[in-house]
Design an enzyme around this catalytic site. Sequence first.
Site, PDB file in Angstrom:
ATOM      1  N   CYS A 114     118.138 -17.727 -10.909  1.00  0.00           N
ATOM      2  CA  CYS A 114     119.323 -18.351 -10.312  1.00  0.00           C
ATOM      3  C   CYS A 114     119.492 -19.813 -10.713  1.00  0.00           C
ATOM      4  CB  CYS A 114     119.284 -18.233  -8.800  1.00  0.00           C
ATOM      5  SG  CYS A 114     119.312 -16.525  -8.202  1.00  0.00           S
ATOM      6  N   HIS A 250     124.590 -23.462  -6.354  1.00  0.00           N
ATOM      7  CA  HIS A 250     124.336 -22.043  -6.562  1.00  0.00           C
ATOM      8  C   HIS A 250     124.832 -21.296  -5.333  1.00  0.00           C
ATOM      9  CE1 HIS A 250     122.540 -18.227  -7.158  1.00  0.00           C
ATOM     10  NE2 HIS A 250     121.508 -18.425  -6.336  1.00  0.00           N
ATOM     11  N   ASN A 280     126.026 -13.404  -4.700  1.00  0.00           N
ATOM     12  CA  ASN A 280     125.074 -14.170  -5.511  1.00  0.00           C
ATOM     13  C   ASN A 280     125.086 -13.603  -6.928  1.00  0.00           C
ATOM     14  OD1 ASN A 280     122.856 -15.346  -6.751  1.00  0.00           O
ATOM     15  ND2 ASN A 280     121.493 -15.089  -5.008  1.00  0.00           N
TER      16      ASN A 280
END
Length: 323
Positions: A114, A250, A280
């Site tokens: 990520c 993020h 996500n």
Amino acid sequence: MTIRAVVVGVGHYLPERVVPNAEFEQTIETSDEWIKSRSGIERRHFAAEGQTTSDMATRAAEAAISAAGLSPDDIDAIVLATSTADLTFPSAATMVQARLGMTRGFAYDVQAVCAGFVFALTNANALIVSGQAKRVLVIGAETFSRLMDWSDRSTCVLFGDGAGAVILEAQEGDGSAQDRGILSCDLNSDGRHKDILYVDGGVSTGTTGYLRMQGKEVFRHAVEKLAQTAHAALDKIGLSGEDVDWIVPHQANIRIIEGTAKRMQVPMDRVIVTVQDHGNTSAASIPLALSVGVERGQIKPGDLLVTEAIGGGLAWGSVVLRW
């Protein structure tokens, strides 16, 4: 004179299939309200059968190149952040290079889960500042839907697929925090925390594997480490949260985003939030949010942005840039 890596184009791509929370109610014990209350996610996009990370990355790259008024021949390098490359090798970046018709320069992947796009931006910045490249195409692209255990309600509802891209170009600045472009970077990792977020497959197992996560532990590390890295990057150039026009985080979980903004003393109306629509998307989440922020008219030339992310490894970092 100082050479800065300045964003001159941004674009994104999302697969056609939109998956609302309600769709999961048919297969696992969950609900739209349960998912929204714990993550802020309302829907996400899933790649079509046969659609790959490099397919989506190419679409995002084409959008960014068009927005910059450039052609593939103007690009010197591609740095692609992904944990879901089409094949073990070659890199997804070289596949994008071929599909764009780019026959010069070089291309490679960066894998920091990520946090991948922050690591890729830092890599690209170094290429430009060192004189290795004048224009670098930086992409984040993922098909995390292929890593889900669909019986695990704590993870399968959180992730989505997509791609975002920016083009960085070498431009002259005066060396101050008022320059456009990347102003500072801060990267970190700590391999002792591998077991709280990982995929249980790979070359060692001969399987693709599934994503495994200890959600409470990830949350605990995320808020602390994201605020810390953002402050570290701002400190390097003598700025603080008060100077920030937009945090572009993020997009993992709305509670993490809110907690980080609070620690940075930045109000939520100065945070770009897309998690409700995308879920996500790992390394794709920051460039997707950048592109959507520009599309919405939120991010404007001259704005000071902080991007920050944390992912498996653990790996985390931030980049401060002026749009």
